[in-house]
Scaffold this active site. Structure first.
Site, PDB file in Angstrom:
ATOM      1  N   LEU A  41       0.813  -1.212   0.000  1.00 42.43           N
ATOM      2  CA  LEU A  41       0.000   0.000   0.000  1.00 42.43           C
ATOM      3  C   LEU A  41       0.855   1.275   0.000  1.00 42.43           C
ATOM      4  CD1 LEU A  41      -2.944   0.991   0.248  1.00 42.43           C
ATOM      5  CD2 LEU A  41      -2.590   1.032   2.721  1.00 42.43           C
ATOM      6  N   ASP A  42       0.573   2.174  -0.906  1.00 39.60           N
ATOM      7  CA  ASP A  42       1.262   3.469  -0.996  1.00 39.60           C
ATOM      8  C   ASP A  42       2.749   3.332  -1.314  1.00 39.60           C
ATOM      9  OD1 ASP A  42      -1.163   4.653  -0.293  1.00 39.60           O
ATOM     10  OD2 ASP A  42      -0.642   4.836   1.818  1.00 39.60           O
TER      11      ASP A  42
END
Lengths: 285, 285, 285, 285
Positions: B228-229
């Site tokens: 994520l990210d």
């Protein structure tokens, strides 16, 4: 880097196969392309290319290959310029009293930012003489008045030739170079104008900007031509201002713009990234 | 433009003569290179190239030449992807409740800014259903809860395949896609994160930014990955903020950043300007 | 916020104690200052102030206190304007065919970004009629030709009065408003010019910018005055361009500038942050 | 300006009438407010103000009025700091080997940009000793090793007191100051970190940025606190980078950011524009 690289800038009428021919020519001689960048002006039908390569290893091959490439480009109907990385450009810096671009260029040069060398500081005032010498750079004082301008420019011209300058940088030099000087000098001259050209051409641009109430001020680095402030633009940048900034604040804030915009233009020029055609530039950055 | 163009993105171990070989291959088939841009990662010894050309004129040649080029690239030991300009990409946009990126993408598409077409809006809420239909776009409501996530993702996956989407754009879609979904979907997914990554990863980045007292806020468009990210960054931009801006102001100012950063990333992707390697991107802009 | 606030913009000859008098006046009536910002033009000897306060709580006090403040400012020899937050400004938007500023203003208004309301779209073409109605906004078609200009402006004037517009926004409206119209309309008119004024005033600024080879393009929001493109500048911004951008690219990139620069100017105007004096603005942002 | 001005920074619990009281206090003593700027943190209920005024003309009144104002602010329950413009701050600059911020600060000081004076250069290496002396500034060599750190900091502390420094600027000083030193020094310390904090805190931020593939690099000026890289941020800026920039390019481009971000932070601090509360700053620019 030990092996010198070659950088060619070429442009001319577009025709099929130019990329293949240029890269093929280099490959056939055992060279290896490091960077190649091209651009087409679709409307004008002009092809532009910057190509940088390492020629095959034999000593002294670079200078010879540079000459060969010029002949090759000519056979393609292209105008070309070739730089050899081992041949560092020599730069004469013209100054007046303002010192911010002067210090900035010298400190960047000493920091190794430029692929070229400052070899002479030329001032129409003596304000920066001591500082120049403090940096170990020869300072040449050539005063200019309305009456002595022709004579002064003759001395400047002789000096530029004598020191073998390849480039002249006007670091907030406050005299207009005559069309005659520019024609004779036959070397690129980079100027920094303290506005976002074409806005506020001419004198006292920060005063003009303040009077008009603009919300951004700018600086423009361009090649000097006989048409004052009209030469090909290399680089521009702006900074935000408000009603709280008076003319002195604009001048102070502008100094930072002038320094970085001029230094970047000089850097690009030295790295063979700027190609002039008509009154515009192609910057391969 | 009537004649389709081909755009190839290739990368692999550097070797002498790659530029000459690729341009020679195209020239030998009667093609004309419009743009060619290459990059070398000196440390890793990897060569990257984007080349765009017009193949010789016969109808239907583009698709065939695309396939031939892939085989040619393979013979050079390079990984390649080839786009044919006449084959417009199909885009599915995932949304939740926020509408700024949603409207922005659709209006840019209608203005002709994208070389691809929006074909479906997928929302886990129905807030944007009516607006989507007002634009003439099908809206698919697939609600997602903690319990139904696996099932919802299965429906999303089926839909993406059914509409033949080549690209998924998360336009402030507020659900995290599972690693399983990302593995199965086998299409690029572009996400917009509302911070200057890697600063303020995770949730509520504007609240984090306000708490830390930063003087600039940012937005980051990146390919979604299972981390994520952490996916490859395509585009970033920032805007200045002061102590006068509260969290709501940051959110409002951030919307402008998110719109332009995401739209530019989508535009670059569609034009075959983004090449992913490792966890980074080369953007040939 | 339930309690309305008052915003006063005042300016006039500087004199000692102005800040104390204004804040004292407000405090004596039980008001609480939320923001106060002042500026002195040292050279011109002019004092400028924006002050925002919450008057004491009784219903209806805001409108009365606004009137009282004007009388008080007059007694100080200051010109003043007072806004009451509960009285939302009414905005007429003039358009032609280009739709980017049109959509942008409407979507920002619907997102709650403006402390004012769009009440009418006025177009000299019908291209945006359907879209306007789709947003629930009345569209008024008033065609303009060289022959009918006077008559058309009379109709525009009547309409502006009829809908009770407090502000006119020219959202890429491609007709020049006559000096006569501007004199009669007696409401501020905000225009967006697609260049970094004063560079490239007049028509086709992106073509001019491309021809000159500038490295930045800009947009300028200003109050329209009888001197075309010469009115007080409210906001400006720029974006970087290169030789790779043709005129169409400049137009496309310029649309983003025009949208954000105009929207910010409208927002500042509505929040009582813009004070005009002479041909310049003080923006209390 | 001959008459000294007073600058007060105050903050504390919000209460009605603060603007009126402060401006009334100044007016009653015959002072004239040049600038006044206030801010309210609505959530925290804190009032912040910067006010600058010319006291009535008698010689020596400024110092006395500064003391009186502190007592007055205390009676309002506000914390305050008062600067007298005739009392120029004394600055000690800590350096290691990198010279760009060092030269930049000194040249700006000599250009008259700072309302304060550099009085000592302190280096843990001798690389900049000669350059410092060339500028006419005393250079103090205090080497630091893991073993001698406590002793070196004691010498630094003694020196700072001896030269009467009001401010310490870490101009790419590559040693971490201990919590003990920071507690004892009791003067503000401004540091420049070469990343866009909180991204890439810690060592080698340009290497971190290159590894992550960000599209913007940044610099952050902040007050040094015992929590490394966590102190209140004063100023930040960023520059765009591409895949073409290797770590050395990031370092070179970053130097320009570091110079301007640090110089602006120092300038704001010296002009009494920076108010620290909690771990954040209010910058009245």
């Amino acid at each position: 880097m030990d092996t010198p690289t070659l950088i060619a800038l070429l442009h001319g009428p577009d025709q099929p196969g130019l990329v293949a021919r240029v890269s093929g020519w280099i490959f056939a001689r055992g060279g290896n392309i490091l960077h190649a960048d091209q651009h087409r002006d679709m409307q004008a039908g002009i092809f532009f290319q910057r190509v940088e390569w390492v020629p095959t290893g034999a000593t002294g091959v670079a200078e010879r290959e540079a000459a060969d490439f010029l002949a090759f480009a000519d056979s393609l109907g292209m105008q070309a310029r070739v730089l050899v990385s081992s041949r560092r450009a020599r730069i004469a810096v013209f100054v007046s009293k303002a010192n911010h671009c002067f210090h900035d260029l010298i400190l960047r040069w000493k920091a190794g930012d430029f692929s070229g060398d400052l070899v002479a500081i030329v001032g129409n005032h003596t304000d920066l003489a001591e500082a120049a010498r403090g940096y170990g750079l020869p300072f040449h004082h050539i005063p200019v008045t309305a009456e002595t301008k022709a004579e002064a420019e003759a001395r400047q011209l002789a000096l530029v030739r004598e020191v073998g300058a390849d480039l002249i940088v006007l670091a907030r030099y406050m005299q207009v170079l005559s069309a005659d000087f520019l024609a004779k000098v036959d070397r690129p001259v980079i100027n920094i104008h303290h506005s976002f050209l074409p806005a506020f051409a001419g004198g006292k641009p920060y005063h003009q900007a303040h009077a008009r109430g603009v919300k951004l001020i700018g600086a423009t680095a361009h090649y000097a031509t006989r048409d004052l402030d009209e030469g090909p633009i290399i680089n521009q940048d702006v900074a935000r201002v408000t009603h709280r900034h008076d003319v002195d604040d604009l001048i102070r804030k502008g100094r930072d713009l002038e320094k970085t915009v001029l230094a970047q233009a000089v850097r690009w020029h030295l790295e063979g990234r700027v190609l002039v055609y008509g009154n515009k530039t192609v910057v391969f950055d």
